[in-house]
Scaffold this motif. Structure first.
Motif, PDB file in Angstrom:
ATOM      1  N   SER A   1     -11.752 -13.618   6.706  1.00  0.00           N
ATOM      2  CA  SER A   1     -10.516 -13.231   7.381  1.00  0.00           C
ATOM      3  C   SER A   1      -9.941 -12.062   6.593  1.00  0.00           C
ATOM      4  O   SER A   1      -9.829 -12.131   5.360  1.00  0.00           O
ATOM      5  N   LEU A   2      -9.605 -11.000   7.293  1.00  0.00           N
ATOM      6  CA  LEU A   2      -9.071  -9.833   6.605  1.00  0.00           C
ATOM      7  C   LEU A   2      -8.067  -9.103   7.479  1.00  0.00           C
ATOM      8  O   LEU A   2      -7.990  -9.322   8.683  1.00  0.00           O
ATOM      9  N   TYR A   3      -7.279  -8.280   6.825  1.00  0.00           N
ATOM     10  CA  TYR A   3      -6.316  -7.434   7.517  1.00  0.00           C
ATOM     11  C   TYR A   3      -6.642  -5.987   7.220  1.00  0.00           C
ATOM     12  O   TYR A   3      -6.941  -5.633   6.084  1.00  0.00           O
ATOM     13  N   ILE A   4      -6.586  -5.170   8.249  1.00  0.00           N
ATOM     14  CA  ILE A   4      -6.730  -3.729   8.100  1.00  0.00           C
ATOM     15  C   ILE A   4      -5.345  -3.146   8.313  1.00  0.00           C
ATOM     16  O   ILE A   4      -4.743  -3.338   9.373  1.00  0.00           O
ATOM     17  N   ARG A   5      -4.839  -2.468   7.285  1.00  0.00           N
ATOM     18  CA  ARG A   5      -3.481  -1.916   7.355  1.00  0.00           C
ATOM     19  C   ARG A   5      -3.542  -0.401   7.268  1.00  0.00           C
ATOM     20  O   ARG A   5      -4.341   0.169   6.530  1.00  0.00           O
ATOM     21  N   ASN A   6      -2.677   0.237   8.029  1.00  0.00           N
ATOM     22  CA  ASN A   6      -2.649   1.692   8.136  1.00  0.00           C
ATOM     23  C   ASN A   6      -1.232   2.183   7.848  1.00  0.00           C
ATOM     24  O   ASN A   6      -0.304   1.880   8.596  1.00  0.00           O
ATOM     25  N   SER A   7      -1.059   2.937   6.759  1.00  0.00           N
ATOM     26  CA  SER A   7       0.260   3.492   6.455  1.00  0.00           C
ATOM     27  C   SER A   7       0.306   4.998   6.702  1.00  0.00           C
ATOM     28  O   SER A   7       1.202   5.679   6.225  1.00  0.00           O
ATOM     29  N   THR A   8      -0.674   5.494   7.461  1.00  0.00           N
ATOM     30  CA  THR A   8      -0.647   6.911   7.832  1.00  0.00           C
ATOM     31  C   THR A   8       0.176   7.078   9.101  1.00  0.00           C
ATOM     32  O   THR A   8       0.535   6.101   9.754  1.00  0.00           O
ATOM     33  N   ASN A   9       0.437   8.294   9.471  1.00  0.00           N
ATOM     34  CA  ASN A   9       1.155   8.577  10.712  1.00  0.00           C
ATOM     35  C   ASN A   9       0.207   8.655  11.904  1.00  0.00           C
ATOM     36  O   ASN A   9       0.645   8.903  13.025  1.00  0.00           O
ATOM     37  N   ASN A  10      -1.080   8.462  11.655  1.00  0.00           N
ATOM     38  CA  ASN A  10      -2.089   8.597  12.696  1.00  0.00           C
ATOM     39  C   ASN A  10      -2.634   7.237  13.108  1.00  0.00           C
ATOM     40  O   ASN A  10      -2.745   6.326  12.287  1.00  0.00           O
ATOM     41  N   ASN A  11      -2.996   7.114  14.376  1.00  0.00           N
ATOM     42  CA  ASN A  11      -3.726   5.938  14.831  1.00  0.00           C
ATOM     43  C   ASN A  11      -5.141   6.031  14.289  1.00  0.00           C
ATOM     44  O   ASN A  11      -5.688   7.131  14.139  1.00  0.00           O
TER      45      ASN A  11
ATOM     46  N   ILE B   1       0.857  -1.182   0.000  1.00  0.00           N
ATOM     47  CA  ILE B   1       0.000   0.000   0.000  1.00  0.00           C
ATOM     48  C   ILE B   1       0.892   1.232   0.000  1.00  0.00           C
ATOM     49  O   ILE B   1       2.020   1.200   0.487  1.00  0.00           O
ATOM     50  N   GLU B   2       0.351   2.302  -0.568  1.00  0.00           N
ATOM     51  CA  GLU B   2       1.102   3.547  -0.636  1.00  0.00           C
ATOM     52  C   GLU B   2       1.056   4.257   0.711  1.00  0.00           C
ATOM     53  O   GLU B   2       0.222   3.962   1.567  1.00  0.00           O
ATOM     54  N   GLU B   3       1.940   5.215   0.877  1.00  0.00           N
ATOM     55  CA  GLU B   3       1.978   6.015   2.092  1.00  0.00           C
ATOM     56  C   GLU B   3       0.661   6.773   2.250  1.00  0.00           C
ATOM     57  O   GLU B   3       0.050   7.193   1.268  1.00  0.00           O
ATOM     58  N   ASN B   4       0.215   6.908   3.489  1.00  0.00           N
ATOM     59  CA  ASN B   4      -0.998   7.641   3.855  1.00  0.00           C
ATOM     60  C   ASN B   4      -2.276   6.979   3.353  1.00  0.00           C
ATOM     61  O   ASN B   4      -3.219   7.655   2.968  1.00  0.00           O
ATOM     62  N   GLN B   5      -2.306   5.645   3.372  1.00  0.00           N
ATOM     63  CA  GLN B   5      -3.507   4.909   2.991  1.00  0.00           C
ATOM     64  C   GLN B   5      -3.949   3.988   4.122  1.00  0.00           C
ATOM     65  O   GLN B   5      -3.140   3.558   4.939  1.00  0.00           O
ATOM     66  N   ILE B   6      -5.234   3.697   4.125  1.00  0.00           N
ATOM     67  CA  ILE B   6      -5.798   2.663   4.988  1.00  0.00           C
ATOM     68  C   ILE B   6      -6.350   1.610   4.035  1.00  0.00           C
ATOM     69  O   ILE B   6      -7.060   1.929   3.085  1.00  0.00           O
ATOM     70  N   ASP B   7      -5.988   0.358   4.259  1.00  0.00           N
ATOM     71  CA  ASP B   7      -6.337  -0.713   3.334  1.00  0.00           C
ATOM     72  C   ASP B   7      -7.007  -1.850   4.079  1.00  0.00           C
ATOM     73  O   ASP B   7      -6.596  -2.211   5.184  1.00  0.00           O
ATOM     74  N   ILE B   8      -8.047  -2.416   3.479  1.00  0.00           N
ATOM     75  CA  ILE B   8      -8.675  -3.635   3.985  1.00  0.00           C
ATOM     76  C   ILE B   8      -8.448  -4.708   2.933  1.00  0.00           C
ATOM     77  O   ILE B   8      -8.915  -4.582   1.800  1.00  0.00           O
ATOM     78  N   SER B   9      -7.698  -5.742   3.295  1.00  0.00           N
ATOM     79  CA  SER B   9      -7.389  -6.834   2.374  1.00  0.00           C
ATOM     80  C   SER B   9      -8.006  -8.128   2.891  1.00  0.00           C
ATOM     81  O   SER B   9      -7.816  -8.499   4.041  1.00  0.00           O
ATOM     82  N   THR B  10      -8.703  -8.811   2.016  1.00  0.00           N
ATOM     83  CA  THR B  10      -9.353 -10.070   2.371  1.00  0.00           C
ATOM     84  C   THR B  10      -8.404 -11.236   2.135  1.00  0.00           C
ATOM     85  O   THR B  10      -7.768 -11.319   1.092  1.00  0.00           O
ATOM     86  N   VAL B  11      -8.301 -12.124   3.114  1.00  0.00           N
ATOM     87  CA  VAL B  11      -7.502 -13.335   2.982  1.00  0.00           C
ATOM     88  C   VAL B  11      -8.385 -14.454   2.427  1.00  0.00           C
ATOM     89  O   VAL B  11      -8.007 -15.162   1.507  1.00  0.00           O
ATOM     90  N   TYR B  12      -9.578 -14.623   3.014  1.00  0.00           N
ATOM     91  CA  TYR B  12     -10.527 -15.605   2.490  1.00  0.00           C
ATOM     92  C   TYR B  12     -11.935 -15.227   2.912  1.00  0.00           C
ATOM     93  O   TYR B  12     -12.141 -14.484   3.874  1.00  0.00           O
ATOM     94  N   ILE B  13     -12.901 -15.756   2.162  1.00  0.00           N
ATOM     95  CA  ILE B  13     -14.318 -15.671   2.513  1.00  0.00           C
ATOM     96  C   ILE B  13     -14.891 -17.066   2.332  1.00  0.00           C
ATOM     97  O   ILE B  13     -14.666 -17.712   1.307  1.00  0.00           O
ATOM     98  N   TYR B  14     -15.600 -17.549   3.347  1.00  0.00           N
ATOM     99  CA  TYR B  14     -16.195 -18.876   3.307  1.00  0.00           C
ATOM    100  C   TYR B  14     -17.694 -18.752   3.545  1.00  0.00           C
ATOM    101  O   TYR B  14     -18.133 -18.156   4.527  1.00  0.00           O
ATOM    102  N   ASP B  15     -18.475 -19.302   2.631  1.00  0.00           N
ATOM    103  CA  ASP B  15     -19.931 -19.310   2.745  1.00  0.00           C
ATOM    104  C   ASP B  15     -20.358 -20.670   3.281  1.00  0.00           C
ATOM    105  O   ASP B  15     -20.214 -21.688   2.596  1.00  0.00           O
TER     106      ASP B  15
END
Length: 86
Positions: free
Chosen positions: A50-60, A28-42
């Motif tokens: 299952s997903l990851y939320i990633r933060n590349s900003t300087n803020n919490n 992800i680029e600088e200053n982005q918040i990203d939600i990436s999916t690992v899997y989805i099961y129906d």
């Protein structure tokens, strides 16, 4: 990377597994918040994801009630709901 609060709560095996999954996600680029999916099961009654939320900003960030759409490979909305991520 893992949040400090989780580093002491999970096993080294689990840490390695998580870091391995994260390393396979697109960067992800600088200053982005990203939600990436690992899997989805129906399971027929509901969806498990299952997903990851990633933060590349300087803020919490603090995500609580988050509206999310689940899309299929064609971009069609499979389900939509508001998730409590506290």
């Amino acid at each position: 990377s893992l949040q400090e609060e989780y580093k002491n709560e999970i096993s080294n095996v689990q840490k390695e597994y998580i870091l391995d999954e994260i390393s396979e996600l697109p960067s992800i680029e600088e200053n982005q918040i990203d939600i990436s999916t690992v899997y989805i099961y129906d399971n027929g009654e509901s969806l498990e994801a299952s997903l990851y939320i990633r933060n590349s900003t300087n803020n919490n960030i603090n995500l609580e009630m988050v509206p999310l759409d689940v899309l299929d490979a064609s971009g069609n909305v499979v389900c939509s709901d508001v998730f409590d991520l506290k």
